[in-house]
Design an enzyme around this catalytic site. Structure first.
Site, short mmCIF file in Angstrom:
data_model
loop_
_atom_site.label_atom_id
_atom_site.label_comp_id
_atom_site.label_asym_id
_atom_site.label_seq_id
_atom_site.Cartn_x
_atom_site.Cartn_y
_atom_site.Cartn_z
N ASN A 3 -6.44 -3.24 -1.67
CA ASN A 3 -6.40 -1.82 -2.05
C ASN A 3 -5.05 -1.48 -2.69
OD1 ASN A 3 -7.67 0.73 -2.20
ND2 ASN A 3 -6.53 1.44 -0.40
N ARG A 37 -4.82 21.35 8.24
CA ARG A 37 -4.33 20.01 8.56
C ARG A 37 -2.80 20.01 8.58
NH1 ARG A 37 -8.86 19.94 9.44
NH2 ARG A 37 -10.50 18.44 8.86
N GLY A 56 0.81 -1.23 0.00
CA GLY A 56 0.00 0.00 0.00
C GLY A 56 0.85 1.27 0.00
N TYR A 83 -14.25 3.57 11.26
CA TYR A 83 -12.82 3.50 10.96
C TYR A 83 -12.02 3.99 12.18
CZ TYR A 83 -8.22 4.95 9.48
OH TYR A 83 -6.85 5.13 9.43
N SER A 97 -3.82 6.74 13.99
CA SER A 97 -4.20 7.91 13.21
C SER A 97 -4.55 9.08 14.13
CB SER A 97 -5.44 7.55 12.39
OG SER A 97 -6.03 8.69 11.83
N LYS A 111 -9.23 2.11 15.06
CA LYS A 111 -7.89 2.56 15.48
C LYS A 111 -7.82 2.70 17.00
CE LYS A 111 -6.05 2.70 11.44
NZ LYS A 111 -5.16 1.58 11.07
N ASP A 152 0.18 -9.01 2.09
CA ASP A 152 -0.85 -8.07 1.63
C ASP A 152 -1.88 -8.87 0.84
OD1 ASP A 152 -0.59 -4.64 0.94
OD2 ASP A 152 -2.25 -5.86 0.18
P1 NAD Z 1 -3.40 1.53 1.78
O1 NAD Z 1 -4.80 1.09 1.58
O2 NAD Z 1 -2.66 2.11 0.63
O3 NAD Z 1 -2.54 0.30 2.33
C1 NAD Z 1 -3.08 -0.70 3.15
C2 NAD Z 1 -2.67 -2.04 2.56
O4 NAD Z 1 -3.20 -3.09 3.38
C3 NAD Z 1 -3.24 -2.27 1.15
O5 NAD Z 1 -2.19 -2.66 0.29
C4 NAD Z 1 -4.28 -3.37 1.32
O6 NAD Z 1 -4.36 -4.20 0.18
C5 NAD Z 1 -3.76 -4.11 2.56
N1 NAD Z 1 -4.76 -4.80 3.36
C6 NAD Z 1 -5.94 -4.31 3.83
N2 NAD Z 1 -6.57 -5.26 4.57
C7 NAD Z 1 -5.76 -6.35 4.56
C8 NAD Z 1 -5.86 -7.64 5.13
N3 NAD Z 1 -6.92 -8.01 5.84
N4 NAD Z 1 -4.86 -8.52 4.94
C9 NAD Z 1 -3.76 -8.17 4.20
N5 NAD Z 1 -3.63 -6.97 3.64
C10 NAD Z 1 -4.61 -6.06 3.80
O7 NAD Z 1 -3.39 2.52 3.01
P2 NAD Z 1 -2.24 3.47 3.58
O8 NAD Z 1 -2.63 4.86 3.30
O9 NAD Z 1 -0.91 2.99 3.16
O10 NAD Z 1 -2.46 3.23 5.13
C11 NAD Z 1 -1.72 2.27 5.85
C12 NAD Z 1 -2.22 2.24 7.29
O11 NAD Z 1 -2.08 3.53 7.85
C13 NAD Z 1 -3.69 1.87 7.43
O12 NAD Z 1 -3.82 1.06 8.58
C14 NAD Z 1 -4.36 3.21 7.63
O13 NAD Z 1 -5.55 3.09 8.38
C15 NAD Z 1 -3.32 3.97 8.40
N6 NAD Z 1 -3.43 5.42 8.25
C16 NAD Z 1 -3.45 5.97 6.99
C17 NAD Z 1 -3.59 7.34 6.85
C18 NAD Z 1 -3.68 7.97 5.49
O14 NAD Z 1 -4.17 9.09 5.39
N7 NAD Z 1 -3.21 7.32 4.42
C19 NAD Z 1 -3.66 8.16 7.99
C20 NAD Z 1 -3.60 7.57 9.24
C21 NAD Z 1 -3.49 6.19 9.36
C1 WQD Z 2 -8.24 17.43 4.46
C2 WQD Z 2 -8.91 18.80 4.40
C3 WQD Z 2 -11.31 18.71 4.23
C4 WQD Z 2 -11.35 16.79 0.28
C5 WQD Z 2 -8.68 11.84 6.68
C6 WQD Z 2 -9.19 10.88 7.71
C7 WQD Z 2 -8.15 10.62 8.75
C8 WQD Z 2 -6.82 10.20 8.12
C9 WQD Z 2 -6.39 11.11 7.03
C10 WQD Z 2 -6.69 7.81 8.11
C11 WQD Z 2 -10.18 18.92 5.24
C12 WQD Z 2 -10.71 19.30 2.98
C13 WQD Z 2 -10.98 17.36 1.48
C14 WQD Z 2 -11.98 17.60 -0.70
C15 WQD Z 2 -11.77 19.50 0.77
N1 WQD Z 2 -6.90 8.91 7.51
N2 WQD Z 2 -11.17 18.70 1.72
N3 WQD Z 2 -12.17 18.92 -0.42
O1 WQD Z 2 -10.30 14.53 6.72
O2 WQD Z 2 -8.13 15.50 7.56
O3 WQD Z 2 -8.36 13.07 7.34
O4 WQD Z 2 -7.48 11.30 6.09
O5 WQD Z 2 -6.47 7.62 9.26
O6 WQD Z 2 -8.66 9.64 9.58
O7 WQD Z 2 -10.35 11.41 8.31
O8 WQD Z 2 -8.18 14.42 5.30
O9 WQD Z 2 -7.64 14.85 2.94
O10 WQD Z 2 -10.00 14.16 3.54
O11 WQD Z 2 -9.20 16.42 4.17
O12 WQD Z 2 -11.96 20.68 0.96
O13 WQD Z 2 -12.37 17.12 -1.80
O14 WQD Z 2 -9.32 19.04 3.04
O15 WQD Z 2 -12.49 19.36 4.58
O16 WQD Z 2 -10.21 20.22 5.75
P1 WQD Z 2 -8.85 14.46 6.78
P2 WQD Z 2 -8.77 14.90 3.91
#
Ligand code: NAD
Ligand code: WQD
Length: 331
Positions: free
Chosen positions: A35, A230, A10, A148, A124, A152, A31
């Site tokens: 996704n 943010r 991912g 979601y 997160s 976490k 993986d």
């Molecule tokens: P992503 O979806 O790109 O990567 C997650 C990977 O996990 C994917 O490749 C998917 O195929 C794999 N996966 C999902 N469920 C699985 C399962 N049951 N078994 C094996 N593989 C599985 O997401 P990311 O953005 O790289 O996020 C990674 C982690 O970080 C996630 O746990 C996400 O919740 C957390 N996180 C992401 C963000 C963000 O904004 N990207 C922010 C905070 C936390």
């Molecule tokens: C950022 C800012 C929106 C889209 C999310 C999850 C959080 C974490 C990270 C996993 C905000 C604004 C957004 C658009 C906009 N993920 N926005 N137009 O909401 O801070 O966080 O992703 O853990 O849990 O909630 O990120 O990128 O969606 O938004 O104006 O089309 O952009 O209102 O202010 P967010 P985001």
């Protein structure tokens, strides 16, 4: 060390795998490709010059996880695998709880059986909920507004309980703020399928002409320009934070929650302007209603990461914009 990276194909996982390999670690990825695309393995190899061992498997599949741990002497786990779309989690909560929570429980059970008790977990900033005032500090009260986020928060509790039950466990709960950008090579990056929910991939698609116009969700927040603020963090900085967290976990027992952000807030309009400036493009936007569940301002206090991990983010907003755009154009 031999590190199991769940979800290593991912977005954040693939960047972390590159950093791990470049720092001399052996990497095993699990993986299920729910996704992500297996092609990313070739891309990782292109950058890091070594191919990680890969199992296409679901972390909920105990027999498959047993096989991974039997065939590899895993020293520590970095656990990214999970479903992450906030809106979707409200539509299909059971799938989210089952995937994220059952998956982590199966993983920890197999880890315990094989005497591997070191885990770095993707949490997160969402766990800070709606009621805290930025900068968010790790000791602030936590809460959530969607399934979601609850996965976490529940997993933070479960992993902390595991660490308290057995003093051999090391648990680091990394609370990411808003990861964006891509590897400077442009070879790996974020590639969400369908219409993106998050701001950065959405605005990049508008700049590329793939989507017509960015909707900015509200300009009447109590922020300097009225749009949401943010803490955007470059995905490579985030990946490097995982290496530091791994080092910390191998030297300290118990459980710690640590923020990974930049301590700096950027508004939606500032990000749009920075993207336009960094890349010489225009991003068409309109102001629309607020998005339910959004808070005005969210940025990190990163003192704990600096103190415990010796880590701080190096890249600025313009780098994030340049690298993210570079990746989109190379794809
Ligand atoms: P992503 O979806 O790109 O990567 C997650 C990977 O996990 C994917 O490749 C998917 O195929 C794999 N996966 C999902 N469920 C699985 C399962 N049951 N078994 C094996 N593989 C599985 O997401 P990311 O953005 O790289 O996020 C990674 C982690 O970080 C996630 O746990 C996400 O919740 C957390 N996180 C992401 C963000 C963000 O904004 N990207 C922010 C905070 C936390
Ligand atoms: C950022 C800012 C929106 C889209 C999310 C999850 C959080 C974490 C990270 C996993 C905000 C604004 C957004 C658009 C906009 N993920 N926005 N137009 O909401 O801070 O966080 O992703 O853990 O849990 O909630 O990120 O990128 O969606 O938004 O104006 O089309 O952009 O209102 O202010 P967010 P985001």
């Amino acid at each position: 060390m031999k590190i199991l990276v769940t979800g290593g194909i991912g977005f954040i996982g693939s960047h972390t795998v590159v950093e791990l390999i470049e720092n001399g670690h052996d990497v095993v990825i699990v993986d299920n490709l729910s996704n992500s695309s297996v092609k990313v393995l070739d891309d990782i190899q292109k950058i890091a010059k070594r191919r990680p061992v890969f199992y296409e498997a679901d972390i909920r599949d105990k027999a498959a996880m047993e096989r991974v741990f039997t065939e590899n002497k895993i020293d520590a786990v970095i656990h990214f695998a999970g479903l992450k779309a906030v809106g979707e989690s409200i539509q299909i909560p059971m799938e989210y709880y089952h995937n994220n929570i059952t998956g982590t429980l199966v993983l920890c059970d197999v880890m315990r059986t094989h005497g591997c008790k070191t885990i770095v977990f993707s949490s997160s900033a969402t766990v800070y909920g709606m009621n805290n005032v930025s900068p968010f500090k790790e000791d602030m009260p936590t809460s959530c507004t969607n399934p979601y986020g609850w996965t976490k928060l529940m997993l933070e509790q479960i992993l902390t309980d595991i660490a308290h039950s057995d003093p051999e466990w090391s648990v680091v709960l990394l609370r990411y703020f808003n990861p964006i950008g891509a590897h400077p090579s442009g070879i790996i990056g974020e590639n969400p399928s369908g219409i993106p929910n998050n701001l950065f991939p959405y605005l990049a698609r508008v700049a590329a002409g793939i989507l017509p116009c960015l909707s900015i969700y509200g300009n009447d927040y109590d922020t300097p320009d009225g749009t949401g603020v943010r803490d955007y963090i470059h995905v490579v900085d985030l990946a490097q934070g995982h290496l530091k967290a791994l080092n910390y976990a191998t030297e300290h027992k118990g459980a710690e929650a640590i923020n990974l952000g930049t301590s700096r807030g950027t508004s939606v309009l500032e990000l749009v302007k920075a993207f336009e400036k960094a890349n010489g493009v225009k991003v068409k936007y309109k102001i629309v209603e607020r998005r339910p569940g959004d808070i005005a301002t969210c940025y990190a206090d990163t003192a704990k990461a600096t103190e415990l991990l010796g880590w701080s983010a190096k890249y600025g907003i313009e780098d994030m914009c340049r690298h993210g755009w570079n990746y989109m154009n190379k794809k």
